[in-house]
Design an enzyme around this catalytic site. Sequence first.
Site, PDB file in Angstrom:
ATOM      1  N   ASP A 163      -7.857  -5.659   0.038  1.00 53.68           N
ATOM      2  CA  ASP A 163      -8.311  -6.436  -1.119  1.00 53.68           C
ATOM      3  C   ASP A 163      -7.938  -7.904  -1.022  1.00 53.68           C
ATOM      4  O   ASP A 163      -8.485  -8.736  -1.736  1.00 53.68           O
ATOM      5  CB  ASP A 163      -7.737  -5.844  -2.410  1.00 53.68           C
ATOM      6  CG  ASP A 163      -8.361  -4.503  -2.719  1.00 53.68           C
ATOM      7  OD1 ASP A 163      -9.558  -4.356  -2.461  1.00 53.68           O
ATOM      8  OD2 ASP A 163      -7.655  -3.611  -3.211  1.00 53.68           O
ATOM      9  N   HIS A 192       0.854  -1.191   0.000  1.00 55.67           N
ATOM     10  CA  HIS A 192       0.000   0.000   0.000  1.00 55.67           C
ATOM     11  C   HIS A 192       0.882   1.231   0.000  1.00 55.67           C
ATOM     12  O   HIS A 192       1.932   1.239   0.633  1.00 55.67           O
ATOM     13  CB  HIS A 192      -0.910   0.024   1.229  1.00 55.67           C
ATOM     14  CG  HIS A 192      -2.050   0.960   1.068  1.00 55.67           C
ATOM     15  ND1 HIS A 192      -1.966   2.293   1.382  1.00 55.67           N
ATOM     16  CD2 HIS A 192      -3.292   0.760   0.567  1.00 55.67           C
ATOM     17  CE1 HIS A 192      -3.117   2.864   1.097  1.00 55.67           C
ATOM     18  NE2 HIS A 192      -3.939   1.970   0.605  1.00 55.67           N
TER      19      HIS A 192
HETATM   20  N1  CMC Z   1       4.375  -7.464  -4.801  1.00 56.81           N
HETATM   21  C1  CMC Z   1       5.702  -7.408  -4.966  1.00 56.81           C
HETATM   22  N2  CMC Z   1       6.444  -6.311  -4.829  1.00 56.81           N
HETATM   23  C2  CMC Z   1       5.794  -5.184  -4.523  1.00 56.81           C
HETATM   24  C3  CMC Z   1       4.403  -5.148  -4.326  1.00 56.81           C
HETATM   25  C4  CMC Z   1       3.683  -6.347  -4.465  1.00 56.81           C
HETATM   26  N3  CMC Z   1       2.363  -6.369  -4.288  1.00 56.81           N
HETATM   27  N4  CMC Z   1       4.018  -3.880  -4.032  1.00 56.81           N
HETATM   28  C5  CMC Z   1       5.137  -3.138  -4.046  1.00 56.81           C
HETATM   29  N5  CMC Z   1       6.201  -3.923  -4.336  1.00 56.81           N
HETATM   30  C6  CMC Z   1       7.601  -3.485  -4.401  1.00 56.81           C
HETATM   31  C7  CMC Z   1       7.842  -2.635  -5.638  1.00 56.81           C
HETATM   32  O1  CMC Z   1       8.265  -3.422  -6.713  1.00 56.81           O
HETATM   33  C8  CMC Z   1       8.903  -1.679  -5.168  1.00 56.81           C
HETATM   34  O2  CMC Z   1      10.132  -2.344  -5.198  1.00 56.81           O
HETATM   35  P1  CMC Z   1      11.495  -1.491  -5.480  1.00 56.81           P
HETATM   36  O3  CMC Z   1      11.613  -0.544  -4.325  1.00 56.81           O
HETATM   37  O4  CMC Z   1      12.541  -2.542  -5.465  1.00 56.81           O
HETATM   38  O5  CMC Z   1      11.294  -0.829  -6.782  1.00 56.81           O
HETATM   39  C9  CMC Z   1       8.549  -1.441  -3.695  1.00 56.81           C
HETATM   40  O6  CMC Z   1       7.817  -2.618  -3.275  1.00 56.81           O
HETATM   41  C10 CMC Z   1       7.703  -0.196  -3.461  1.00 56.81           C
HETATM   42  O7  CMC Z   1       6.538  -0.325  -4.253  1.00 56.81           O
HETATM   43  P2  CMC Z   1       5.880   0.830  -5.121  1.00 56.81           P
HETATM   44  O8  CMC Z   1       5.220   0.210  -6.313  1.00 56.81           O
HETATM   45  O9  CMC Z   1       6.857   1.928  -5.339  1.00 56.81           O
HETATM   46  O10 CMC Z   1       4.776   1.317  -4.098  1.00 56.81           O
HETATM   47  P3  CMC Z   1       3.568   2.226  -4.448  1.00 56.81           P
HETATM   48  O11 CMC Z   1       3.247   2.961  -3.209  1.00 56.81           O
HETATM   49  O12 CMC Z   1       3.811   3.026  -5.673  1.00 56.81           O
HETATM   50  O13 CMC Z   1       2.404   1.181  -4.818  1.00 56.81           O
HETATM   51  C11 CMC Z   1       0.628  -0.342  -4.642  1.00 56.81           C
HETATM   52  C12 CMC Z   1       1.460   0.729  -3.923  1.00 56.81           C
HETATM   53  C13 CMC Z   1      -0.585  -0.682  -3.778  1.00 56.81           C
HETATM   54  C14 CMC Z   1       0.123   0.208  -5.969  1.00 56.81           C
HETATM   55  C15 CMC Z   1       1.514  -1.586  -4.871  1.00 56.81           C
HETATM   56  O14 CMC Z   1       1.957  -2.101  -3.625  1.00 56.81           O
HETATM   57  C16 CMC Z   1       0.785  -2.667  -5.651  1.00 56.81           C
HETATM   58  O15 CMC Z   1       0.732  -2.612  -6.874  1.00 56.81           O
HETATM   59  N6  CMC Z   1       0.187  -3.697  -4.949  1.00 56.81           N
HETATM   60  C17 CMC Z   1      -0.583  -4.714  -5.610  1.00 56.81           C
HETATM   61  C18 CMC Z   1      -1.939  -4.184  -6.013  1.00 56.81           C
HETATM   62  C19 CMC Z   1      -2.864  -4.006  -4.822  1.00 56.81           C
HETATM   63  O16 CMC Z   1      -3.023  -4.894  -3.987  1.00 56.81           O
HETATM   64  N7  CMC Z   1      -3.528  -2.827  -4.779  1.00 56.81           N
HETATM   65  C20 CMC Z   1      -4.546  -2.525  -3.767  1.00 56.81           C
HETATM   66  C21 CMC Z   1      -4.157  -1.420  -2.839  1.00 56.81           C
HETATM   67  S1  CMC Z   1      -5.232  -1.341  -1.407  1.00 56.81           S
HETATM   68  C22 CMC Z   1      -6.800  -0.942  -2.028  1.00 56.81           C
HETATM   69  C23 CMC Z   1      -6.896   0.371  -2.684  1.00 56.81           C
HETATM   70  O17 CMC Z   1      -6.509   1.389  -2.083  1.00 56.81           O
HETATM   71  O18 CMC Z   1      -7.365   0.422  -3.815  1.00 56.81           O
END
Ligand code: CMC
Length: 431
Positions: A366, A308
Site C-alpha cells: 500500500d 504486515h
Molecule cells: N507504524 C508504527 N508501529 C507499528 C506499525 C506501523 N505501521 N505496524 C506495527 N507497529 C508496531 C506495533 O505498535 C507493535 O508494537 P509493540 O510490539 O511495541 O506493541 C508491533 O509493531 C507489532 O505490530 P502489531 O500491530 O502487533 O502487528 P499486526 O500484525 O497486528 O499488524 C498491521 C499488522 C499491518 C495491521 C500493522 O503493521 C499496521 O497497522 N500497519 C499500518 C497499516 C497498513 O499499512 N496496513 C496494510 C497492510 S498490507 C495490505 C493489506 O494486506 O491489506
Amino acid sequence: MAETSRVATLTLDGKTYELPVMSPSVGPDVLDIRKLYAQADVFTFDPGFTSTAACESAITYIDGDKGELLYRGYPIEQLAEKSHYLEVCYLLLNGELPNAKQMEDFEFRITRHTMLHEQIHNFFRGFRRDSHPMATMVGVVGAMSAFYHDSLDINDPWQREVASMRLIAKLPTIAAMAYKYSIGQPFVYPRNDLDYASNFLHMCFSVPAEPYHVEPALAKAMDRIFTLHADHEQNASTSTVRLAGSSGANPFACIAAGIACLWGPAHGGANQACLEMLREIGTVDRIPEFIARAKDKNDPFKLMGFGHRVYKNFDPRAKVMKESADEVLELLGVHNNPLLQVAKELEKIALHDEYFIAKKLYPNVDFYSGIILEAMGFPTAMFTPIFALSRTVGWISQWKEMIGDPQGKIGRPRQLYTGPVARDYVEVADR
Ligand code: CMC
C-alpha cells in the site's frame, strides 16, 4: 487433503491427549485440535488468528520470513513480469495456467459480462454524490443478489461459475461508476474491444464529449496493480468472505462482506490512509516528528503503508510495486512531486531506524500503490475500490474452494468468557 504425519501430545490435569500433526505441501506443520474440546473440555485462545490455520487451502502461499508469495505455486514476481491479470484470474480460479484456447474463452466470457443490469444505474442514483466509493460498492455489490437471481444457488456448480464471472467482470464497472457518480460525470459503458485494465481506465477517465486514448504503458501498470492484489491467502477480508459463505449466503452477499472488511485502514484502506498521511506530513523536514509519533506508545498513530502481519522481511508485492511506481512516474514525467519526495525520504529513514528494524516493519504494497494511482490521476478515495476489484478474484476463488470442501462447516468461533456468571434478574424498584 493434508497428510497426518505424526502426533503431538498435550498433558492437562494429569491426562494426556494426542493431537495429530498435519503437514502442508510447504510451510509450518499444523496441530489438529478439532477433537480437543470434545475430549479435554478446553478451547484454544488465539484472537487475531496469529497461530491458527482456519482452513485448508491450495490457492496462495506466503512465506513471511522469505518474503515469498505464490499463486498456485507461481512466484508473484514471475506473474507480475510475464503474465497478465486475466490469466492470473484463470490460474487462481482453476489451479492451472490456461492454454491459448482456454485463455481466449475465459477472456471472451469475462468481457461479455462487464455490463451491469441497467436498473442498477437507478440504484446508484440513490446515493449521495459525496459518498465514499467504497460505501457505494458495498451497497451495489450486495444489491447484485437482487438483480442476478439466476446465479444465487450455491449448490449448483453452473450458477457458482456464472456468479464468479459476473463478479470479476462487473466489479471494474461498478468501481468506475462509483467514481463517475462521485464527480458528477456520466457513467461510461464498458468496451468489449479493450482489455480488462484498459477498459477500467476507459470507464474511469473517458467522457462522452471527446475521444480518450488509453496509454498502453499505464494500462500495463494498472494490470500489474490488479495482479499484485489478486489474492493473499487468509487475510481479514478473505476470511470474512469465507465466514459469510460458510453460512450458505449467496456469493454477492459474501463479496460485499469482503469489501466492507477490506475498507478498514489496517487492511485495504491503508493505501488511502498512506497517501493522506504523506499529505499531512507535507514536507521532508516534518518526517522526524511523525516517526517519533509512530514510536510513541501513547500515540495511536502508525506509519501507514508500513508493517504486515505475515511479512517480516519484505513484502514481495511492494518490491514489484516500487519498480512499477518508478516506471509510471518516469512515463508521466513526475519528478519533483513533493509527495513523492516525502515518500522516498520516509522510506529511507524508516528502513534505517532502529525501532522499525527491530519490529521488522517494512513498506508494504500500500505504500507504493497509492503513489502510482495518484500519478495516474485517481483520487485517494478510489485507491481502496481498486484494491477491492483486484481482490475479487481471490475472494471468489477462496469462496469456491470453501463451498467444494467436503469438510466444510459453518464458521463458529468460541470465546474466553469473562462476563458475569448467571445471576437473577432484579426488579427496577430494587436496583
Ligand atoms: N507504524 C508504527 N508501529 C507499528 C506499525 C506501523 N505501521 N505496524 C506495527 N507497529 C508496531 C506495533 O505498535 C507493535 O508494537 P509493540 O510490539 O511495541 O506493541 C508491533 O509493531 C507489532 O505490530 P502489531 O500491530 O502487533 O502487528 P499486526 O500484525 O497486528 O499488524 C498491521 C499488522 C499491518 C495491521 C500493522 O503493521 C499496521 O497497522 N500497519 C499500518 C497499516 C497498513 O499499512 N496496513 C496494510 C497492510 S498490507 C495490505 C493489506 O494486506 O491489506
